[in-house]
Design an enzyme around this catalytic site. Structure first.
Site, mmCIF file in Angstrom:
data_model
loop_
_atom_site.group_PDB
_atom_site.id
_atom_site.type_symbol
_atom_site.label_atom_id
_atom_site.label_comp_id
_atom_site.label_asym_id
_atom_site.label_seq_id
_atom_site.Cartn_x
_atom_site.Cartn_y
_atom_site.Cartn_z
ATOM 1 N N GLN A 286 25.581 -50.192 -25.585
ATOM 2 C CA GLN A 286 26.883 -50.853 -25.421
ATOM 3 C C GLN A 286 27.020 -51.473 -24.032
ATOM 4 O O GLN A 286 27.238 -52.683 -23.892
ATOM 5 C CB GLN A 286 28.010 -49.841 -25.640
ATOM 6 C CG GLN A 286 29.385 -50.359 -25.240
ATOM 7 C CD GLN A 286 30.463 -49.291 -25.254
ATOM 8 O OE1 GLN A 286 31.270 -49.273 -26.161
ATOM 9 N NE2 GLN A 286 30.492 -48.418 -24.252
ATOM 10 N N TYR B 128 24.316 -32.605 -21.183
ATOM 11 C CA TYR B 128 24.481 -33.999 -20.763
ATOM 12 C C TYR B 128 25.183 -34.068 -19.413
ATOM 13 O O TYR B 128 24.741 -34.765 -18.491
ATOM 14 C CB TYR B 128 25.272 -34.770 -21.815
ATOM 15 C CG TYR B 128 25.715 -36.144 -21.359
ATOM 16 C CD1 TYR B 128 24.798 -37.188 -21.241
ATOM 17 C CD2 TYR B 128 27.050 -36.399 -21.029
ATOM 18 C CE1 TYR B 128 25.198 -38.455 -20.808
ATOM 19 C CE2 TYR B 128 27.454 -37.646 -20.603
ATOM 20 C CZ TYR B 128 26.530 -38.665 -20.494
ATOM 21 O OH TYR B 128 26.923 -39.900 -20.065
ATOM 22 N N GLU C 292 32.048 -36.723 -17.682
ATOM 23 C CA GLU C 292 31.638 -35.423 -18.200
ATOM 24 C C GLU C 292 31.078 -34.527 -17.093
ATOM 25 O O GLU C 292 30.950 -33.319 -17.277
ATOM 26 C CB GLU C 292 30.593 -35.595 -19.306
ATOM 27 C CG GLU C 292 31.139 -36.184 -20.596
ATOM 28 C CD GLU C 292 32.012 -35.212 -21.381
ATOM 29 O OE1 GLU C 292 31.839 -33.992 -21.211
ATOM 30 O OE2 GLU C 292 32.868 -35.684 -22.162
ATOM 31 N N SER D 10 29.081 -40.110 -15.094
ATOM 32 C CA SER D 10 29.980 -39.898 -16.220
ATOM 33 C C SER D 10 31.103 -38.939 -15.840
ATOM 34 O O SER D 10 30.901 -38.005 -15.058
ATOM 35 C CB SER D 10 29.205 -39.321 -17.410
ATOM 36 O OG SER D 10 30.078 -38.832 -18.409
ATOM 37 N N TYR E 5 15.183 -32.520 -24.025
ATOM 38 C CA TYR E 5 14.994 -33.970 -24.075
ATOM 39 C C TYR E 5 16.069 -34.676 -23.250
ATOM 40 O O TYR E 5 15.782 -35.605 -22.488
ATOM 41 C CB TYR E 5 15.042 -34.462 -25.514
ATOM 42 C CG TYR E 5 14.983 -35.968 -25.640
ATOM 43 C CD1 TYR E 5 13.794 -36.655 -25.395
ATOM 44 C CD2 TYR E 5 16.121 -36.703 -25.966
ATOM 45 C CE1 TYR E 5 13.738 -38.044 -25.480
ATOM 46 C CE2 TYR E 5 16.077 -38.081 -26.054
ATOM 47 C CZ TYR E 5 14.882 -38.746 -25.809
ATOM 48 O OH TYR E 5 14.846 -40.111 -25.891
ATOM 49 N N LEU F 168 21.155 -47.572 -16.822
ATOM 50 C CA LEU F 168 22.126 -47.206 -17.847
ATOM 51 C C LEU F 168 21.499 -46.368 -18.952
ATOM 52 O O LEU F 168 22.210 -45.859 -19.825
ATOM 53 C CB LEU F 168 22.749 -48.463 -18.470
ATOM 54 C CG LEU F 168 23.291 -49.531 -17.509
ATOM 55 C CD1 LEU F 168 23.967 -50.645 -18.296
ATOM 56 C CD2 LEU F 168 24.250 -48.928 -16.504
ATOM 57 N N ALA F 169 20.185 -46.218 -18.948
ATOM 58 C CA ALA F 169 19.494 -45.497 -20.014
ATOM 59 C C ALA F 169 19.784 -44.005 -19.918
ATOM 60 O O ALA F 169 19.823 -43.438 -18.827
ATOM 61 C CB ALA F 169 17.990 -45.748 -19.939
ATOM 62 N N ALA F 170 19.973 -43.372 -21.073
ATOM 63 C CA ALA F 170 20.232 -41.930 -21.115
ATOM 64 C C ALA F 170 20.279 -41.474 -22.567
ATOM 65 O O ALA F 170 20.447 -42.288 -23.479
ATOM 66 C CB ALA F 170 21.554 -41.584 -20.435
ATOM 67 N N GLY G 297 18.321 -49.307 -20.561
ATOM 68 C CA GLY G 297 19.377 -49.120 -21.554
ATOM 69 C C GLY G 297 20.050 -50.416 -21.934
ATOM 70 O O GLY G 297 21.223 -50.439 -22.300
ATOM 71 N N ILE G 298 19.316 -51.509 -21.880
ATOM 72 C CA ILE G 298 19.905 -52.836 -22.141
ATOM 73 C C ILE G 298 20.361 -53.008 -23.584
ATOM 74 O O ILE G 298 21.231 -53.828 -23.871
ATOM 75 C CB ILE G 298 18.911 -53.958 -21.756
ATOM 76 C CG1 ILE G 298 19.631 -55.310 -21.676
ATOM 77 C CG2 ILE G 298 17.726 -53.998 -22.726
ATOM 78 C CD1 ILE G 298 18.789 -56.421 -21.076
ATOM 79 N N LYS H 117 23.710 -35.445 -15.814
ATOM 80 C CA LYS H 117 24.325 -36.525 -15.048
ATOM 81 C C LYS H 117 24.636 -36.092 -13.612
ATOM 82 O O LYS H 117 24.542 -36.893 -12.675
ATOM 83 C CB LYS H 117 25.599 -37.012 -15.748
ATOM 84 C CG LYS H 117 25.343 -37.945 -16.924
ATOM 85 C CD LYS H 117 24.702 -39.248 -16.468
ATOM 86 C CE LYS H 117 24.556 -40.247 -17.591
ATOM 87 N NZ LYS H 117 23.881 -41.489 -17.135
#
Length: 326
Positions: free
Chosen positions: A13, A148, A126, A124, A94, A79-81, A9-10, A152
């Site tokens: 943000q 989501y 969430e 997160s 997905y 960090l990818a998601a 997830g580079i 997580k």
């Protein structure tokens, strides 16, 4: 020899700010990027010549094994998601494949290769969803209210399982909402600040939003990536809430953002039912005591400063996406 770090997830943000931080600390920084017809690398273009990018995907175990074998990183930051809550209701399968099972694939690749890598797993707020207590701590039970959030929670407990079952150095960061001028344009804070800029520049007449009463603990993403790094510098892996300890409503964010441009939000904002979630999370408020006492981490940017920073950046860009300067 420089320490090697891999960031999944580079191009997002958090990934872009973390890459900058690690480069400043002298790391050799590697990033995992998905192969697609177009590159969305604007957040890291200003440092791209100092990064090593590798094609790979959290839904492809072989690509993860191959990348880890090649790099042998001392530190891995996952960090990818698929990280948008509303989208997760529309694409639950997905979201689960990437955000939940992707964690399992990555951790199992580290285990199979017997790498001594320290791993950071991005959690997160969430995950708390229908909150069981306020403020939320590392011991607060999870009750996610979206695909989501559920994904997580799966990733969080899988990290704990691999830590306890296989001895992997895996730390979970339970990050509350963190924003910046690099925030994705479909997140409410950036939607607001870009809307303010577009209205101020005469390009837009109104701004349509969902639940204005939702309350969040908002911090600055650049502050939060430092907490990620600090977790992997500890001798013992653990779980940490990363938050400001303050909560503000969407309505408060609107008031601050429009005020920065000399406007009254009530003149431009319209509530649209299509932006409401099927299951709403009303209040999130984190208790960062453990991060402060164990990691020595504290947020530097206040709520008002964060809003001002985002609005000023979008006003300067006329409401267009902000690109970091080279």
């Amino acid at each position: 020899m420089a320490r090697k770090a891999l960031i999944t997830g580079i191009t997002g943000q958090d990934g872009s700010y973390l890459a900058e931080l690690l480069l400043e600390k002298g790391y050799e920084v590697h990033g995992l990027v998905r192969r697609s017809s177009s590159f969305n690398t604007w957040r890291i273009d200003h440092v791209r010549d100092r990064l090593a990018l590798h094609y790979g995907d959290l839904v492809d175990q072989n690509s993860l094994v191959r990348t880890l074998e090649t790099i042998e990183p001392e530190e891995i930051y996952n960090l990818a998601a698929q990280s948008h809550v509303k989208v997760s209701f529309e694409m639950p399968e997905y979201t689960t494949d990437v955000t939940a099972l992707g964690v399992l694939r990555l951790l199992d690749a580290v285990r199979e290769l017997r790498l001594p890598s320290r791993v950071y797993q991005a959690g997160s707020s969430e995950m708390y969803g229908l909150v069981q207590e306020t403020p939320q701590t590392e011991r607060t039970p999870f009750h996610p209210r979206s695909p989501y959030g559920v994904s997580k929670v799966f990733g969080h407990w899988m990290a704990v399982n691999y830590r306890e079952g296989y001895g992997l150095h895996v730390s979970n960061g339970i990050l509350f909402n963190h924003e910046s001028e690099r925030r994705g344009e479909n997140f409410v804070t950036r939607k607001i600040t870009m809307g303010v800029a577009a209205i101020k520049h005469g390009k837009q007449k109104d701004l349509r939003l969902g639940n204005l009463d939702a309350k969040r603990d908002w911090g600055y993403a650049k502050d939060y990536v430092e907490a990620m790094w600090l977790m992997l510098q500890q001798a013992r892996p653990d779980d940490y809430v990363v938050a400001t300890g303050e909560t503000h409503s969407v309505r408060e964010f609107l008031e601050e953002a429009f005020g920065c441009a000399g406007l009254h939000w009530e003149d431009f904002v319209k509530v649209d039912p299509k932006y409401f979630r099927p299951a709403e999370v009303d209040v999130l408020l984190g208790d960062p005591t453990k991060a402060r006492t164990v990691l020595g981490w504290t947020p530097r940017v206040s709520f008002k400063e964060l809003v001002r920073l985002m609005v000023d950046a979008d006003l300067a860009g006329g409401g267009a996406p902000v690109r970091p300067a080279r």
